[in-house]
Motif scaffolding. Structure first.
Motif, PDB file in Angstrom:
ATOM      1  N   LYS A  22      -2.874  13.240  -1.130  1.00  0.00           N
ATOM      2  CA  LYS A  22      -3.428  13.801   0.106  1.00  0.00           C
ATOM      3  C   LYS A  22      -4.822  13.277   0.429  1.00  0.00           C
ATOM      4  N   TRP A  23      -5.673  13.162  -0.574  1.00  0.00           N
ATOM      5  CA  TRP A  23      -7.074  12.851  -0.309  1.00  0.00           C
ATOM      6  C   TRP A  23      -7.507  11.468  -0.770  1.00  0.00           C
ATOM      7  N   GLY A  24      -6.676  10.797  -1.571  1.00  0.00           N
ATOM      8  CA  GLY A  24      -7.068   9.479  -2.072  1.00  0.00           C
ATOM      9  C   GLY A  24      -6.251   8.331  -1.520  1.00  0.00           C
ATOM     10  N   ILE A  25      -4.972   8.570  -1.250  1.00  0.00           N
ATOM     11  CA  ILE A  25      -4.118   7.468  -0.803  1.00  0.00           C
ATOM     12  C   ILE A  25      -3.906   7.493   0.706  1.00  0.00           C
ATOM     13  N   ARG A  26      -3.434   8.614   1.236  1.00  0.00           N
ATOM     14  CA  ARG A  26      -3.071   8.657   2.661  1.00  0.00           C
ATOM     15  C   ARG A  26      -4.220   8.370   3.617  1.00  0.00           C
ATOM     16  N   PRO A  27      -5.433   8.874   3.379  1.00  0.00           N
ATOM     17  CA  PRO A  27      -6.488   8.587   4.362  1.00  0.00           C
ATOM     18  C   PRO A  27      -7.002   7.143   4.337  1.00  0.00           C
ATOM     19  N   TYR A  28      -6.879   6.463   3.223  1.00  0.00           N
ATOM     20  CA  TYR A  28      -7.520   5.163   3.082  1.00  0.00           C
ATOM     21  C   TYR A  28      -6.572   3.978   3.059  1.00  0.00           C
ATOM     22  N   PHE A  29      -5.302   4.218   2.825  1.00  0.00           N
ATOM     23  CA  PHE A  29      -4.324   3.143   2.758  1.00  0.00           C
ATOM     24  C   PHE A  29      -3.216   3.418   3.767  1.00  0.00           C
ATOM     25  N   HIS A  30      -2.802   2.378   4.446  1.00  0.00           N
ATOM     26  CA  HIS A  30      -1.744   2.524   5.440  1.00  0.00           C
ATOM     27  C   HIS A  30      -0.564   1.673   5.025  1.00  0.00           C
ATOM     28  N   PHE A  31       0.589   2.297   4.982  1.00  0.00           N
ATOM     29  CA  PHE A  31       1.801   1.642   4.529  1.00  0.00           C
ATOM     30  C   PHE A  31       2.815   1.591   5.660  1.00  0.00           C
TER      31      PHE A  31
END
Length: 129
Positions: A22-31
């Motif tokens: 929720k706070w480390g992957i989704r806001p900073y990486f776009h897949f």
């Protein structure tokens, strides 16, 4: 390791994974899709899977989830609360978004957790010395 300790470690580890998503992957990486979709429903899926385990860890003194009837009732109550939580997201004050996929992920997570706990964890491991 006791069943209560096992539930404790699984819940803590699962919560860390949810927070990282929720706070480390989704806001900073776009897949691309479908990875983006899976990361979107992963917190609901994992969170709903962890509900019976967390209940056993924290409330085993008060709730006997070894009984299939109580485990089933607990999962139904959890599902109703998850639906209410998702419906409250329709109110714009909370700043969250309603999504049918989150409800579906919660259904899958709770069903998987019920099957895992009733058929394996609470039934077999509880009798382990």
């Amino acid at each position: 390791m006791t069943l209560k300790q096992f539930c404790k470690y699984v819940v803590i580890f699962g919560t860390v994974i949810i927070e990282v998503i929720k706070w480390g992957i989704r806001p900073y990486f776009h897949f691309a899709q479908p990875t983006n979709f899976l990361l979107g429903i992963a917190p609901n899926l994992l969170g709903s899977f962890l509900l019976p385990l967390g209940c056993y860890w924290l409330l085993s003194r008060y709730i006997n989830l070894h009984s299939d009837r109580q485990l089933k009732a607990f999962c139904i109550v959890c599902f109703v609360l998850l639906i209410i939580n998702e419906l409250l997201q329709l109110i714009p004050v909370f700043g969250r978004t309603f999504d049918y996929s989150d409800i579906a992920a919660s259904v899958v997570g709770l069903t998987a957790s019920y099957l895992f706990c009733s058929k394996y964890l609470f039934a077999k491991l509880a009798t382990y010395p």
